[in-house]
Scaffold this motif. Structure first.
Motif, PDB file in Angstrom:
ATOM      1  N   THR A 245       0.830  -1.206   0.000  1.00 15.52           N
ATOM      2  CA  THR A 245       0.000   0.000   0.000  1.00 15.52           C
ATOM      3  C   THR A 245       0.858   1.247   0.000  1.00 15.52           C
ATOM      4  O   THR A 245       0.564   2.227  -0.710  1.00 15.52           O
ATOM      5  CB  THR A 245      -0.931   0.005   1.228  1.00 15.52           C
ATOM      6  OG1 THR A 245      -1.720  -1.185   1.240  1.00 15.52           O
ATOM      7  CG2 THR A 245      -1.849   1.211   1.207  1.00 15.52           C
ATOM      8  N   TYR A 246       1.937   1.236   0.764  1.00 13.28           N
ATOM      9  CA  TYR A 246       2.827   2.401   0.796  1.00 13.28           C
ATOM     10  C   TYR A 246       3.473   2.625  -0.570  1.00 13.28           C
ATOM     11  O   TYR A 246       3.585   3.771  -1.038  1.00 13.28           O
ATOM     12  CB  TYR A 246       3.905   2.213   1.862  1.00 13.28           C
ATOM     13  CG  TYR A 246       4.875   3.375   1.927  1.00 13.28           C
ATOM     14  CD1 TYR A 246       4.569   4.508   2.672  1.00 13.28           C
ATOM     15  CD2 TYR A 246       6.082   3.343   1.237  1.00 13.28           C
ATOM     16  CE1 TYR A 246       5.438   5.576   2.727  1.00 13.28           C
ATOM     17  CE2 TYR A 246       6.961   4.413   1.285  1.00 13.28           C
ATOM     18  CZ  TYR A 246       6.634   5.528   2.027  1.00 13.28           C
ATOM     19  OH  TYR A 246       7.492   6.586   2.067  1.00 13.28           O
ATOM     20  N   VAL A 247       3.911   1.559  -1.218  1.00 17.40           N
ATOM     21  CA  VAL A 247       4.535   1.682  -2.538  1.00 17.40           C
ATOM     22  C   VAL A 247       3.536   2.232  -3.546  1.00 17.40           C
ATOM     23  O   VAL A 247       3.857   3.120  -4.346  1.00 17.40           O
ATOM     24  CB  VAL A 247       5.096   0.322  -3.001  1.00 17.40           C
ATOM     25  CG1 VAL A 247       5.539   0.388  -4.454  1.00 17.40           C
ATOM     26  CG2 VAL A 247       6.266  -0.086  -2.125  1.00 17.40           C
ATOM     27  N   PHE A 248       2.291   1.716  -3.534  1.00 22.17           N
ATOM     28  CA  PHE A 248       1.258   2.237  -4.425  1.00 22.17           C
ATOM     29  C   PHE A 248       1.063   3.737  -4.207  1.00 22.17           C
ATOM     30  O   PHE A 248       1.012   4.521  -5.162  1.00 22.17           O
ATOM     31  CB  PHE A 248      -0.070   1.506  -4.185  1.00 22.17           C
ATOM     32  CG  PHE A 248      -0.100   0.101  -4.696  1.00 22.17           C
ATOM     33  CD1 PHE A 248       0.848  -0.355  -5.602  1.00 22.17           C
ATOM     34  CD2 PHE A 248      -1.084  -0.787  -4.275  1.00 22.17           C
ATOM     35  CE1 PHE A 248       0.820  -1.663  -6.066  1.00 22.17           C
ATOM     36  CE2 PHE A 248      -1.126  -2.092  -4.747  1.00 22.17           C
ATOM     37  CZ  PHE A 248      -0.169  -2.532  -5.637  1.00 22.17           C
ATOM     38  N   GLY A 249       0.935   4.131  -2.948  1.00 17.96           N
ATOM     39  CA  GLY A 249       0.702   5.538  -2.635  1.00 17.96           C
ATOM     40  C   GLY A 249       1.864   6.422  -3.021  1.00 17.96           C
ATOM     41  O   GLY A 249       1.684   7.511  -3.586  1.00 17.96           O
ATOM     42  N   PHE A 250       3.074   5.975  -2.736  1.00 21.77           N
ATOM     43  CA  PHE A 250       4.250   6.787  -3.048  1.00 21.77           C
ATOM     44  C   PHE A 250       4.403   6.980  -4.552  1.00 21.77           C
ATOM     45  O   PHE A 250       4.671   8.101  -5.022  1.00 21.77           O
ATOM     46  CB  PHE A 250       5.503   6.111  -2.473  1.00 21.77           C
ATOM     47  CG  PHE A 250       6.786   6.784  -2.873  1.00 21.77           C
ATOM     48  CD1 PHE A 250       7.174   7.979  -2.284  1.00 21.77           C
ATOM     49  CD2 PHE A 250       7.605   6.225  -3.844  1.00 21.77           C
ATOM     50  CE1 PHE A 250       8.350   8.605  -2.657  1.00 21.77           C
ATOM     51  CE2 PHE A 250       8.783   6.837  -4.218  1.00 21.77           C
ATOM     52  CZ  PHE A 250       9.162   8.038  -3.630  1.00 21.77           C
ATOM     53  N   LEU A 251       4.237   5.920  -5.329  1.00 20.31           N
ATOM     54  CA  LEU A 251       4.382   6.030  -6.779  1.00 20.31           C
ATOM     55  C   LEU A 251       3.300   6.922  -7.376  1.00 20.31           C
ATOM     56  O   LEU A 251       3.572   7.719  -8.293  1.00 20.31           O
ATOM     57  CB  LEU A 251       4.337   4.643  -7.417  1.00 20.31           C
ATOM     58  CG  LEU A 251       5.527   3.725  -7.109  1.00 20.31           C
ATOM     59  CD1 LEU A 251       5.338   2.364  -7.759  1.00 20.31           C
ATOM     60  CD2 LEU A 251       6.839   4.353  -7.569  1.00 20.31           C
ATOM     61  N   PHE A 252       2.076   6.823  -6.868  1.00 19.32           N
ATOM     62  CA  PHE A 252       0.998   7.681  -7.365  1.00 19.32           C
ATOM     63  C   PHE A 252       1.274   9.139  -7.037  1.00 19.32           C
ATOM     64  O   PHE A 252       1.120  10.028  -7.902  1.00 19.32           O
ATOM     65  CB  PHE A 252      -0.333   7.241  -6.756  1.00 19.32           C
ATOM     66  CG  PHE A 252      -1.490   8.124  -7.133  1.00 19.32           C
ATOM     67  CD1 PHE A 252      -1.934   8.183  -8.435  1.00 19.32           C
ATOM     68  CD2 PHE A 252      -2.136   8.899  -6.172  1.00 19.32           C
ATOM     69  CE1 PHE A 252      -3.001   9.003  -8.795  1.00 19.32           C
ATOM     70  CE2 PHE A 252      -3.196   9.712  -6.519  1.00 19.32           C
ATOM     71  CZ  PHE A 252      -3.639   9.762  -7.834  1.00 19.32           C
ATOM     72  N   TYR A 253       1.693   9.407  -5.818  1.00  8.96           N
ATOM     73  CA  TYR A 253       1.989  10.791  -5.420  1.00  8.96           C
ATOM     74  C   TYR A 253       3.140  11.356  -6.245  1.00  8.96           C
ATOM     75  O   TYR A 253       3.061  12.489  -6.760  1.00  8.96           O
ATOM     76  CB  TYR A 253       2.332  10.830  -3.936  1.00  8.96           C
ATOM     77  CG  TYR A 253       2.823  12.182  -3.463  1.00  8.96           C
ATOM     78  CD1 TYR A 253       1.929  13.222  -3.233  1.00  8.96           C
ATOM     79  CD2 TYR A 253       4.177  12.421  -3.253  1.00  8.96           C
ATOM     80  CE1 TYR A 253       2.372  14.464  -2.803  1.00  8.96           C
ATOM     81  CE2 TYR A 253       4.631  13.661  -2.834  1.00  8.96           C
ATOM     82  CZ  TYR A 253       3.726  14.673  -2.610  1.00  8.96           C
ATOM     83  OH  TYR A 253       4.164  15.906  -2.204  1.00  8.96           O
ATOM     84  N   LEU A 254       4.193  10.588  -6.394  1.00 15.02           N
ATOM     85  CA  LEU A 254       5.369  11.062  -7.127  1.00 15.02           C
ATOM     86  C   LEU A 254       5.024  11.369  -8.583  1.00 15.02           C
ATOM     87  O   LEU A 254       5.363  12.436  -9.103  1.00 15.02           O
ATOM     88  CB  LEU A 254       6.480  10.016  -7.057  1.00 15.02           C
ATOM     89  CG  LEU A 254       7.818  10.379  -7.728  1.00 15.02           C
ATOM     90  CD1 LEU A 254       8.485  11.513  -6.968  1.00 15.02           C
ATOM     91  CD2 LEU A 254       8.732   9.171  -7.783  1.00 15.02           C
ATOM     92  N   ALA A 255       4.353  10.439  -9.248  1.00 20.34           N
ATOM     93  CA  ALA A 255       4.019  10.630 -10.659  1.00 20.34           C
ATOM     94  C   ALA A 255       3.042  11.789 -10.844  1.00 20.34           C
ATOM     95  O   ALA A 255       3.187  12.592 -11.774  1.00 20.34           O
ATOM     96  CB  ALA A 255       3.432   9.346 -11.233  1.00 20.34           C
ATOM     97  N   ALA A 256       2.051  11.883  -9.968  1.00 18.98           N
ATOM     98  CA  ALA A 256       1.046  12.932 -10.102  1.00 18.98           C
ATOM     99  C   ALA A 256       1.663  14.315  -9.978  1.00 18.98           C
ATOM    100  O   ALA A 256       1.389  15.215 -10.789  1.00 18.98           O
ATOM    101  CB  ALA A 256      -0.052  12.742  -9.051  1.00 18.98           C
ATOM    102  N   VAL A 257       2.512  14.509  -8.983  1.00 21.62           N
ATOM    103  CA  VAL A 257       3.095  15.826  -8.754  1.00 21.62           C
ATOM    104  C   VAL A 257       4.100  16.184  -9.841  1.00 21.62           C
ATOM    105  O   VAL A 257       4.058  17.277 -10.422  1.00 21.62           O
ATOM    106  CB  VAL A 257       3.749  15.888  -7.359  1.00 21.62           C
ATOM    107  CG1 VAL A 257       4.516  17.186  -7.189  1.00 21.62           C
ATOM    108  CG2 VAL A 257       2.684  15.762  -6.275  1.00 21.62           C
ATOM    109  N   LEU A 258       5.003  15.267 -10.160  1.00 24.51           N
ATOM    110  CA  LEU A 258       6.039  15.574 -11.144  1.00 24.51           C
ATOM    111  C   LEU A 258       5.447  15.812 -12.532  1.00 24.51           C
ATOM    112  O   LEU A 258       5.757  16.809 -13.195  1.00 24.51           O
ATOM    113  CB  LEU A 258       7.066  14.444 -11.191  1.00 24.51           C
ATOM    114  CG  LEU A 258       7.937  14.276  -9.947  1.00 24.51           C
ATOM    115  CD1 LEU A 258       8.926  13.139 -10.131  1.00 24.51           C
ATOM    116  CD2 LEU A 258       8.686  15.564  -9.628  1.00 24.51           C
TER     117      LEU A 258
END
Length: 459
Positions: A245-258
């Motif tokens: 769950t943490y990996v899913f959230g981190f990748l989504f946050y990173l991709a969305a912002v960048l």
């Protein structure tokens, strides 16, 4: 070659290299710089040779309308292709991709190294009996399948054993006492030595006492076996669920912002340089937005697929096929929800770029969107119980929480379907509103607009 373009909002100057999008789209319609839509007038520099009649050659009868319609159908594809070609050469995108990939592979490598390395313990001993205890401890550890290596280091006396421990040559020392044995350490206790040497001491004492009592160890140990049965062996362990769950959230946050900030920045730069006026004379603003969104989604999904493949390869390399089997359904649904979420955020970031007039405005217009993504990330990885269930049906937050529930085995088959439908309905509404803001604010170059002001503007 430099061309001057006059529009209803002002005059801008652009070069051939700076107007790739307008030129690409204009080429499809047979225009020179994408300005045949009637909203711009292209004037050639004085040193250019005029045509014989001073006018452009007349188009063949009946060809203009059909060509223009076909071109508009292809316009968004041209924009999307250019968006992807620019993005794949963008240094920031490449650095973020490589850095994230290195982080994933590095974490996998560390896990493989830690898993493959044995825990080594050196124990100083004095005399043959102590050496026999160490050998029995090694046998018990090997029999249990633990990656533990216990080595005995013989010393001449008990004083030498203590000296070896104090100097750091040995992790612990084994000394005989009146009641049995004693482990000695320097500043702290070595749990590995205590567990396995303690088991060896008990086993040795049990053998000796059984012999003295005229019985066997098997008779003395009858009824003392302990088995470990799993009541829910098919459920995913909690640690796997938390990490996934943490990996899913981190990748989504990173991709969305960048990707979102990059998209907004490119839009405001085109607006500030007046390049968008040239592009708008050749294609509809709706086609321009669709092309940019499609290009961003394709790049985001491609980036995520690379990360997913790297993670799958890493799990297989570590021999974690069971873990891979447990997370695969959640990973598949995550990619689906991820695509929907990125589409929504890309439109919102595009609108944020459209209401800006300078690159300095980007931070103020994109910060609220980035803050929402941050809240979604924090809530998604920390939620549990009923709160997590509720979040798994809310748009954006479902990108993290629903795949996490699927990995944990706590979601029925229909729940991700319903959640996805809710996300699609919400996405359609947000995309339509963002598209209206984008079309109405993009050509407004006088000042930064608010969302409400942009919606009040006429198209």
């Amino acid at each position: 070659m430099t061309r001057t373009v006059t529009t209803g909002t002002g005059t801008g100057t652009g070069t051939d290299a700076g107007t790739d999008a307008g030129t690409d789209a204009g080429t499809e319609t047979g225009t020179e710089t994408g300005t045949d839509a009637g909203t711009s007038t292209a004037t050639t520099a004085p040193d250019s040779a005029p045509s014989a009649a001073g006018k452009r050659p007349a188009a063949a009868p009946g060809s203009r309308g059909g060509d223009t319609a076909r071109t508009r159908e292809k316009a968004w594809r041209v924009v999307a292709a250019r968006e992807m070609s620019v993005k794949i050469r963008d240094r920031g995108f490449l650095i973020s991709t490589i850095a994230t990939l290195a982080l994933i592979l590095g974490a996998i490598g560390i896990q493989m190294y830690v898993g493959a390395s044995e825990e080594k313990v050196t124990v100083a001993v004095a005399g043959a009996p102590a050496g026999d205890v160490i050998e029995l401890a090694v046998t018990l550890a090997e029999r249990s399948g633990e990656d533990v290596a216990i080595a005995g280091s013989r010393r001449a006396s008990e004083a030498a054993v203590k000296a070896a421990v104090l100097s750091g040559d040995a992790d612990a020392g084994l000394l005989p006492t009146a009641d049995g044995w004693q482990l000695v350490g320097k500043t702290d206790r070595n749990s590995t030595a205590a567990i396995w040497i303690g088991a060896a001491v008990q086993q040795s004492a049990l053998d000796r006492n059984a012999t003295e009592a005229g019985t066997t160890v098997a008779d003395l140990s009858r009824g003392g076996s302990l088995d470990y049965a799993l009541l829910s062996p098919d459920e995913t362990p909690k640690m796997v669920v938390m990490v996934t769950t943490y990996v899913f959230g981190f990748l989504f946050y990173l991709a969305a912002v960048l990707l979102g900030v990059s998209l907004a920045t490119s839009i405001v730069e085109e607006k500030q340089n007046r390049i968008v006026e040239i592009i708008a004379s050749a294609i509809r603003l709706r086609d321009l937005l669709v092309g940019k969104i499609v290009g961003s989604i394709v790049m985001a999904l491609g980036q995520m697929l690379v990360f997913s493949v790297a993670g799958v390869i890493g799990l297989l390399a570590m021999g974690k096929s069971d873990t891979l089997r447990q997370i695969t359904p959640g990973l598949g649904w995550f990619l689906v929800f991820y695509g929907v979420g990125i589409a929504v955020l890309a439109c919102v970031f595009a609108a944020a770029g459209a209401i800006s007039t300078r690159t300095e405005d980007i931070q103020s217009t994109t910060t609220p969107v980035s803050a929402v993504v941050a809240v979604v990330f924090i809530g998604g990885i920390s939620a549990s119980g009923t709160f997590q269930t509720v979040l798994s049906f809310l748009p954006l937050s479902s990108t993290i929480t629903m795949p996490g529930r699927i990995v944990a085995g706590g979601a029925a088959w229909w729940e991700p379907v319903v959640s996805l439908l809710i996300s699609l309905v919400a996405a359609a509404f947000v995309i339509l509103m963002s598209e209206r803001v984008y079309r109405r604010a993009l050509m407004q170059t006088g000042r930064k607009l608010s969302i409400r002001q942009a919606l009040k503007q006429s198209e």
